[in-house]
Design a protein around this motif. Structure first.
Motif, PDB file in Angstrom:
ATOM      1  N   LYS A  93       0.848  -1.182   0.000  1.00  0.00           N
ATOM      2  CA  LYS A  93       0.000   0.000   0.000  1.00  0.00           C
ATOM      3  C   LYS A  93       0.888   1.239   0.000  1.00  0.00           C
ATOM      4  N   GLY A  94       0.635   2.140  -0.947  1.00  0.00           N
ATOM      5  CA  GLY A  94       1.439   3.350  -1.064  1.00  0.00           C
ATOM      6  C   GLY A  94       2.582   3.240  -2.048  1.00  0.00           C
ATOM      7  N   ARG A 145       0.227   5.596  -7.639  1.00  0.00           N
ATOM      8  CA  ARG A 145       0.311   5.196  -6.239  1.00  0.00           C
ATOM      9  C   ARG A 145      -0.801   4.192  -5.938  1.00  0.00           C
ATOM     10  N   ASP A 174      -3.439   2.240  -3.740  1.00  0.00           N
ATOM     11  CA  ASP A 174      -4.239   2.397  -2.528  1.00  0.00           C
ATOM     12  C   ASP A 174      -4.294   1.097  -1.732  1.00  0.00           C
ATOM     13  N   ARG A 175      -4.070  -0.023  -2.414  1.00  0.00           N
ATOM     14  CA  ARG A 175      -4.089  -1.313  -1.737  1.00  0.00           C
ATOM     15  C   ARG A 175      -3.220  -2.278  -2.520  1.00  0.00           C
TER      16      ARG A 175
END
Length: 637
Positions: A557-558, A566, A568-569
């Protein structure tokens, strides 16, 4: 044409037909009796889609002369259940979900029926043996074999027949439950009609003249003899196209028939629509084409060599599409690496081998709408391109997606629908074209052959510091799906791993080979084969567990992807955990020497991983924590 009179029993009914002596039992059933549940997948007795019973014996009807049917008792897929309920075998195929595209299923059901007729107590090994003459490209066979076992137990009385009609309660959701396909009954009975099964009143048969040359200028085409033959309704070439002649998924570089020159062996040059298949084939043989051979580009490396022949004028460098990705500073990343690995990986051209060869039917309806039925995987796009080719408004062109007997991406390309539509307009009669297996092999798109040059830098800890990834792919004679394949290859190039410094280049180039197109995971397979192989090589070189190496570098994540998105999960950690558990992997570094100590002090019984054997010796100090070295496969050799 010599003929013979045949009288036989088919599905319990007496029939009598006069047929040409060259016809097969398969032709008698499909063409003369309209029993289209019996399919033709290969015409060579290999696939089993044409299986029927003759006097109680299972045979491949494509190998049996029609004359052999005289006095015989024949049973086809349509006769198993007749007008009554499905047989236990058919019900079991429905229950387990054994039918997917369905093209092989009539033959599979016949083979399964034969197996249980011969031995109602057949075990799984015997079932596999007796089903071995039938090929499926969709299911992986597991559900097919499961269906035969269930039917066996029902027939033997060990399982109530009611089980074939009942399923586990669904509860509040379909998810996680075996839900029956609504189209399965039509498939297990042979009722579902594919494009080659369509029979329209006054329908003509089309055959295509194909190029014997990989690259040649067309000097002249003489169709006069073919056009004068009795039974020939029309002969068409690229000169007959009324609109803008060109199609493709991303670049419209392919004419419906060769225009000016041919670019690969098997390219369509002319087509004939005639009263019957034999007449169409004779007319095709009568067409005379004069060719002037041109220099041939056989490999992607040849395509980009200085002074290479140009295949398409719009692409003087022979590049179909180049996708570059840049992130960070690869040069700086390699400078900080403790280990640098370089290698190359090649993949070959792959045939889709769907059981249904390409087929289609075109006609002009009462409102002057040109209608094409074909197993197209991209009918909306095909409709728009076809309207441009025919010079018609879009409301005068209709595309209908017939049942698809396997596609896997290989039926995204409009390689024959334009010929069919043009012939239907010229003749004002329905026209059908059914590819032979040989035509399918020679004319349809394949998986892109690719070569990847890969360089990876890593720290002693296993962290990847930099990657350069260069893929050169053979796009073949036309663009087709190459752009999309190269985009996917670039996006997935370095796998599900966060790399701060990377340089990715994926290129597809024109050659005089069979065109390359979409195939399941298009571009992803070639890229992931290279990346995951490099990860295993790196694990060996570092003396590190390959699962651990992947966990160190995996997306979280990230994380920032190769294309600067990027996340999110991310769930790769769960996937790796599940794979490690399912494979019963023993944690530890791969061992290429085969006799290293395990954590318990005894011999290591794990299978050695050999991908990185050439560099393990140079990288051995890394696993001991000594002064780091830099190694490459070239130096190791």
């Amino acid at each position: 044409m010599s003929e013979t009179r045949i009288t036989c029993e088919v599905n319990g009914r007496k029939v009598a037909r006069t047929v040409a002596t060259h016809k097969r039992l398969l032709d008698l059933l499909r063409d003369d009796l309209n029993l289209t549940g019996t399919k033709e997948g290969c015409g060579a007795g290999e696939c089993g889609t044409c299986s029927v019973f003759v006097d109680g014996k299972l045979v491949k009807s494509c190998l049996v002369p029609a004359a052999r049917a005289e006095g015989a008792r024949i049973e086809t897929i349509e006769g198993l259940a007749g007008m009554g309920p499905l047989t236990p075998v058919q019900k079991a195929f429905h229950k387990t979900g054994a039918s997917q595209c369905g093209y092989c299923i009539p033959g599979m059901v016949m083979a399964a029926t034969n197996c249980l007729r011969l031995n109602p107590e057949a075990d799984i090994d015997e079932i596999k043996e007796r089903m071995g003459g039938n090929i499926c490209r969709c299911t992986g066979y597991t559900k097919i074999l499961e269906a035969v076992e269930i039917a066996r137990d029902v027939i033997a009385g060990r399982r109530p027949e009611g089980d074939l009609d009942t399923d586990e309660p669904l509860g509040d959701s379909f998810i996680g439950h075996n839900v029956r396909r609504i189209d399965a009954p039509a498939k297990v009975t042979g009722r579902l009609r594919y494009a080659a099964d369509m029979k329209l009143v006054d329908m003509l048969q089309m055959q295509v003249l194909r190029s014997p040359h990989p690259h040649a200028r067309i000097v002249s085409i003489d169709t006069s003899v073919a056009e004068a033959m009795e039974g020939v309704e029309c002969v068409i070439t690229a000169a007959d196209v009324p609109g803008k002649d060109g199609f493709g998924v991303f670049v419209h570089d392919q004419p419906i028939m060769a225009r000016g020159k041919v670019r690969h062996v098997g390219e369509a040059v002319a087509a004939v629509a005639a009263e019957d298949l034999l007449t169409a084939r004779r007319a095709v043989a009568a067409i005379k084409v004069e060719y002037e051979p041109l220099p041939v580009i056989g490999t992607p490396e040849d395509a980009i060599a200085p002074g290479a022949p140009v295949i398409h004028d719009y692409a003087p460098d022979n590049v179909v599409k180049h996708i570059p990705l840049r992130k960070g500073n690869p040069e700086a990343g390699f400078a900080e690496a403790d280990l640098i690995i370089e290698d190359s990986f090649s993949t070959q051209s792959v045939e889709h081998a769907y059981l249904e060869p390409e087929a289609g039917v075109a006609f002009v309806d009462h409102d002057d709408v040109v209608t094409v039925h074909s197993p197209s995987q991209n009918i909306t796009h095909h409709r728009h391109m076809l309207a441009d080719i025919l010079g018609l408004p879009i409301n005068k062109v209709r595309m209908v997606m017939s049942a698809v007997g396997g596609g896997f991406g290989g039926k995204e390309d409009m390689i024959y629908q334009g010929m069919l539509a043009l012939a239907a307009i010229r003749t004002r009669r329905p026209v059908q074209l059914n590819f032979t297996r040989e035509e399918s092999l020679i004319a349809s798109a394949k998986r892109h052959p690719s070569k990847v040059s890969y360089k990876m830098g890593l720290k002693r800890t296993g962290k990847i510091t930099a990657i350069t990834f260069d893929m050169l792919s053979d796009g073949g004679a036309y663009g087709m799906s190459s752009e999309g394949v190269m985009r996917k290859a670039a996006i997935l190039s370095c796998g599900p791993y966060e790399v701060h410094n990377l340089q990715v280049d994926t290129r597809a180039v024109y050659t005089n080979n069979t065109p390359s197109g979409a195939f399941r995971t298009f571009g992803g397979m070639q890229a992931q084969f290279a990346t995951e192989s490099m990860m295993d090589i790196a694990a060996e070189a570092l003396g590190m567990d390959p699962f651990e190496l992947r966990r160190i570098n995996m997306y979280r994540k990230g994380s920032i992807t190769h294309t600067q998105h990027r996340l999110d999960r991310a769930s790769l950690d769960m996937v790796l955990d599940a794979a490690e558990t399912a494979s019963r992997w023993e944690s530890g570094a791969p061992n290429v020497r085969g006799a290293a100590r395990s954590d318990m002090g005894g011999p290591d019984t794990r299978q050695p991983c050999t991908l990185g054997a050439r560099i393990v010796a140079e990288a051995a100090d890394l696993s001991q924590g000594d002064h780091p070295t830099k190694a490459s496969t070239e130096a190791a050799e």
